[in-house]
Design an enzyme around this catalytic site. Sequence first.
Site, PDB file in Angstrom:
ATOM      1  N   LYS A   1      -0.076   4.166  -0.214  1.00 58.57           N
ATOM      2  CA  LYS A   1      -0.516   5.510   0.197  1.00 58.57           C
ATOM      3  C   LYS A   1      -0.382   6.691  -0.523  1.00 58.57           C
ATOM      4  O   LYS A   1      -0.367   6.542  -1.626  1.00 58.57           O
ATOM      5  CB  LYS A   1       0.054   5.586   1.822  1.00 58.57           C
ATOM      6  CG  LYS A   1      -0.167   4.351   2.829  1.00 58.57           C
ATOM      7  CD  LYS A   1       0.143   4.256   4.177  1.00 58.57           C
ATOM      8  CE  LYS A   1      -0.051   3.182   4.836  1.00 58.57           C
ATOM      9  NZ  LYS A   1       0.161   3.098   6.306  1.00 58.57           N
TER      10      LYS A   1
ATOM     11  N   SER B   1       4.093  -1.923  10.204  1.00 56.27           N
ATOM     12  CA  SER B   1       5.551  -2.018  10.431  1.00 56.27           C
ATOM     13  C   SER B   1       6.316  -3.237  10.135  1.00 56.27           C
ATOM     14  O   SER B   1       7.264  -3.511  10.598  1.00 56.27           O
ATOM     15  CB  SER B   1       6.057  -1.572  11.838  1.00 56.27           C
ATOM     16  OG  SER B   1       5.621  -0.089  12.008  1.00 56.27           O
TER      17      SER B   1
ATOM     18  N   HIS C   1      -9.339   0.980   5.543  1.00 57.06           N
ATOM     19  CA  HIS C   1      -7.880   1.223   6.202  1.00 57.06           C
ATOM     20  C   HIS C   1      -8.158   2.093   7.322  1.00 57.06           C
ATOM     21  O   HIS C   1      -8.927   2.966   7.290  1.00 57.06           O
ATOM     22  CB  HIS C   1      -6.889   1.604   5.328  1.00 57.06           C
ATOM     23  CG  HIS C   1      -5.580   1.830   5.630  1.00 57.06           C
ATOM     24  ND1 HIS C   1      -5.001   2.814   6.625  1.00 57.06           N
ATOM     25  CD2 HIS C   1      -4.432   0.869   5.452  1.00 57.06           C
ATOM     26  CE1 HIS C   1      -3.816   2.566   6.922  1.00 57.06           C
ATOM     27  NE2 HIS C   1      -3.324   1.270   6.226  1.00 57.06           N
TER      28      HIS C   1
ATOM     29  N   ASN D   1       0.754  -1.222   0.087  1.00 60.11           N
ATOM     30  CA  ASN D   1      -0.069   0.003   0.025  1.00 60.11           C
ATOM     31  C   ASN D   1       0.904   1.224   0.160  1.00 60.11           C
ATOM     32  O   ASN D   1       1.472   1.616   1.044  1.00 60.11           O
ATOM     33  CB  ASN D   1      -0.994   0.084   1.123  1.00 60.11           C
ATOM     34  CG  ASN D   1      -1.809   1.215   1.369  1.00 60.11           C
ATOM     35  OD1 ASN D   1      -1.804   2.057   0.670  1.00 60.11           O
ATOM     36  ND2 ASN D   1      -2.394   1.111   2.525  1.00 60.11           N
TER      37      ASN D   1
ATOM     38  N   GLU E   1      -6.393   4.631   8.488  1.00 64.43           N
ATOM     39  CA  GLU E   1      -6.196   6.065   8.349  1.00 64.43           C
ATOM     40  C   GLU E   1      -7.326   6.433   7.737  1.00 64.43           C
ATOM     41  O   GLU E   1      -7.734   7.739   8.074  1.00 64.43           O
ATOM     42  CB  GLU E   1      -4.984   5.991   7.269  1.00 64.43           C
ATOM     43  CG  GLU E   1      -3.662   5.792   8.064  1.00 64.43           C
ATOM     44  CD  GLU E   1      -2.673   5.382   7.104  1.00 64.43           C
ATOM     45  OE1 GLU E   1      -2.795   5.305   5.763  1.00 64.43           O
ATOM     46  OE2 GLU E   1      -1.471   4.892   7.827  1.00 64.43           O
TER      47      GLU E   1
ATOM     48  N   GLY F   1       2.976   2.519  11.026  1.00 62.50           N
ATOM     49  CA  GLY F   1       3.911   3.651  10.701  1.00 62.50           C
ATOM     50  C   GLY F   1       4.842   3.892  11.905  1.00 62.50           C
ATOM     51  O   GLY F   1       5.422   4.996  12.077  1.00 62.50           O
TER      52      GLY F   1
ATOM     53  N   GLU G   1      -4.436  -4.970  11.032  1.00 60.02           N
ATOM     54  CA  GLU G   1      -3.568  -3.857  11.070  1.00 60.02           C
ATOM     55  C   GLU G   1      -3.761  -3.009  12.358  1.00 60.02           C
ATOM     56  O   GLU G   1      -4.683  -2.494  12.472  1.00 60.02           O
ATOM     57  CB  GLU G   1      -3.713  -3.009   9.957  1.00 60.02           C
ATOM     58  CG  GLU G   1      -3.332  -3.665   8.534  1.00 60.02           C
ATOM     59  CD  GLU G   1      -2.883  -2.483   7.532  1.00 60.02           C
ATOM     60  OE1 GLU G   1      -1.783  -2.643   7.102  1.00 60.02           O
ATOM     61  OE2 GLU G   1      -3.609  -1.672   7.371  1.00 60.02           O
TER      62      GLU G   1
END
Length: 249
Positions: A9, A207, A93, A7, A95, A168, A162
């Site tokens: 992003k 990560s 996701h 991904n 985010e 991240g 996730e």
Amino acid sequence: MRWIIGNWKMNGTRAEARQRTRELLRALPPLPEGLHVAVCPPYTSLGATAEVLTPPLELGAQDVSWQDSGAFTGEVSAPMLRDAGCGLCVVGHSERRQLLGESDGMVAQKLRALWRHGLLPVLCVGETLAEREQGRTEEVLRMQLLAALEGSSPADLLVAYEPVWAIGTGRPAHAADSARGLGVLRQALDAVWGADGAGVPCLYGGSVSAANCAPFWTEGRADGALLGGASLDAQAFAAIVRSAAEVRP
Ligand code: 13P
């Protein structure tokens, strides 16, 4: 079936997407039966990536509208993703859930839009650090999965666990966390889809790097990984694929 998915992003120009895709294709090992590899560029780079992408690499998107067409400024629909060459698409996701107000209801509708048009959804679920500290990880994972699949019939699907606190941060979950979270998700899949749920590949994301990925395939019980930062580096991405390719499930 196992998947390693990158991904990207909100990163990079079209030229960078072409270059990264070419480099990844050169670096990828021969894939064993059942191992799939895909990249999910930003919308603006889907076309550029599709120009240079060849098998075995597959193309995905990072999000989709739940509508097929119409007055939805800024949105991109499942038929448009198909037209751009996508075979899969990330949905829900964290985010988007956290920063852009994406609700369980929206995620469920987006899944249905992808299924209507023959795209493979990559459904992301995961608890926040606060939820983990409150001991609510299992409840959150179960709720997010059940809300997304409520009323659905078994269909092609990938699920990515996730944990939000691992994304991240450079601090991945332990393999034991991955195994526990994926166990909860597999149980929930069994509850809604029965035996069909057992065929849904369940990935870990957060990560993952070339240095730390190997335990996820074994103790972590992951059917692959959803990569963020590591997927921007073609050599690191390929090293993670090589690690997965060496494990015979
Ligand atoms: P990182 O690998 O950068 O933590 O991102 C994971 C992720 O969010 C993939 O969707």
